[in-house]
Design an enzyme around this catalytic site. Sequence first.
Site, PDB file in Angstrom:
ATOM      1  N   CYS A 115       0.815  -1.224   0.000  1.00 32.61           N
ATOM      2  CA  CYS A 115       0.000   0.000   0.000  1.00 32.61           C
ATOM      3  C   CYS A 115       0.844   1.268   0.000  1.00 32.61           C
ATOM      4  O   CYS A 115       0.382   2.324  -0.428  1.00 32.61           O
ATOM      5  CB  CYS A 115      -0.944   0.010   1.199  1.00 32.61           C
ATOM      6  N   HIS A 261      -3.666   7.190   0.840  1.00 34.42           N
ATOM      7  CA  HIS A 261      -3.876   5.868   0.248  1.00 34.42           C
ATOM      8  C   HIS A 261      -5.311   5.454   0.510  1.00 34.42           C
ATOM      9  O   HIS A 261      -5.819   5.591   1.636  1.00 34.42           O
ATOM     10  CB  HIS A 261      -2.910   4.859   0.877  1.00 34.42           C
ATOM     11  N   ASN A 291      -9.792  -0.542  -2.815  1.00 36.01           N
ATOM     12  CA  ASN A 291      -8.376  -0.375  -2.475  1.00 36.01           C
ATOM     13  C   ASN A 291      -7.549  -1.006  -3.594  1.00 36.01           C
ATOM     14  O   ASN A 291      -7.540  -2.213  -3.757  1.00 36.01           O
ATOM     15  CB  ASN A 291      -8.082  -1.050  -1.132  1.00 36.01           C
TER      16      ASN A 291
END
Length: 334
Positions: A115, A261, A291
Site C-alpha cells: 500500500c 492511500h 483499495n
Amino acid sequence: MYNSKITGLGFYVPDNIVTNDDLSKIMETSDEWIQERTGIKQRHWIKEGSDETSASMGAKAAKIAIERAGMTKDDIDFIIFATLSPDFYFPGCGVQIQDMLDMDTVGALDIRNQCSGFVYALSTGDQFIKTGMYKNILVIGSEYHSNGLDKTTRGRGVSVIFGDGAGACVLSRTDDNKKGILSSHLHSQGKFADKLIVESPSIKHWVPEILNSKEEDVSYFPYMDGTFVFKNAVVRFSEVIMEALGNNNMTSADIDLFIPHQANLRISQFIQQKFQLRDDQVYNNIMDYGNTTAASIIIALSEAWEKGKVKEGDIVLLAAFGSGFTWGSVLMRW
C-alpha cells in the site's frame, strides 16, 4: 542540486465494474455491510479469461502519462514499477514495461511495498533525479487483486475491499527548487508483518509443498487483522503527515489537496477530522475503485488532476500506510 516534479499523469482501470450487490450474490454480505465498514460502493475487476495483467494495465496508464507530459517513450530514461501482484514470481513488471512500450534498454526497478508502494516509488525516483542521474522517470503503480482473492463468505473481510487498476506519472527534472517534491518520508516496522500478509506461495511454501498440501494446511489468500491494522494506520498516518509538514514549516492549513492511500474511507475521514481539513482539501475515490494498493494514490491523483482539483502552485500531500508495516508521505508544490 536538481528538483523533481510530476509532468504527466494517467490511469487505467478495467471496464468490468463489480458492485456490492454483485458480491452479495456470491458471498454472505450486503451493500450496507460493506459501505458501513469500508465506504466502498463498487470496484473494477478484470474479467475472468481476460489477458489483462498488472503489467499491461501499467503500460496503458504509462502511455497516457507520457503523452500528457508532452513526451515520447524515448524521453524516459528509467522505470519504477510498484506492485504486490506482479505477473510473475520473477522477473518483475518493470522490465515488461520496457518491452511493452518498445523503449530503449533503460533501467527498470520494482518496488514491493504494498500500500505504500507508490509513495516509496515516487520518493526513490525523486532521489535519482536530485542526484542528476536521470531526467525523466516513469513511475507506475498497478495491481491485479481480483484473481487472488477468496471470493467466498470466509474471505469477505478482505475480498470486498480490493480492486484492480493502474496509475502512472512522469517525474521530471526541474531547476526550480520551489516546485515539485519538497520532501519525502519513509518508515517501516517489520515486527507486524504477519498482521497483513500473503504467506504463500513463497520459498517456504514452494511447488512440491503446494502440490502435496491440503487446502487447510496453508492459505494462499491475503490475511488481515483489520482492527489492528486500522489502529496502527491512524497513528502512523498522523505521524508521517506531521513529519512532512514540520519538515517544511507548514501546517495543515497550508495543504491545498491531501490524497491518502485509499485503504478505508473511515481511516481517511478520521485523519481529515484530526487535522481539521475541509472536504475540498481531501480527495477520496475508494467508493468507486476500492483499495487498489500501490495504484490507489496515483489513480486518485490522476483523477483529481483531471477534475481540475490540482492547480499550479498547490501544496499536495500524499500519505500511505500498509503491509510491512510500511508508511510514508510525499509533500510537493505543483
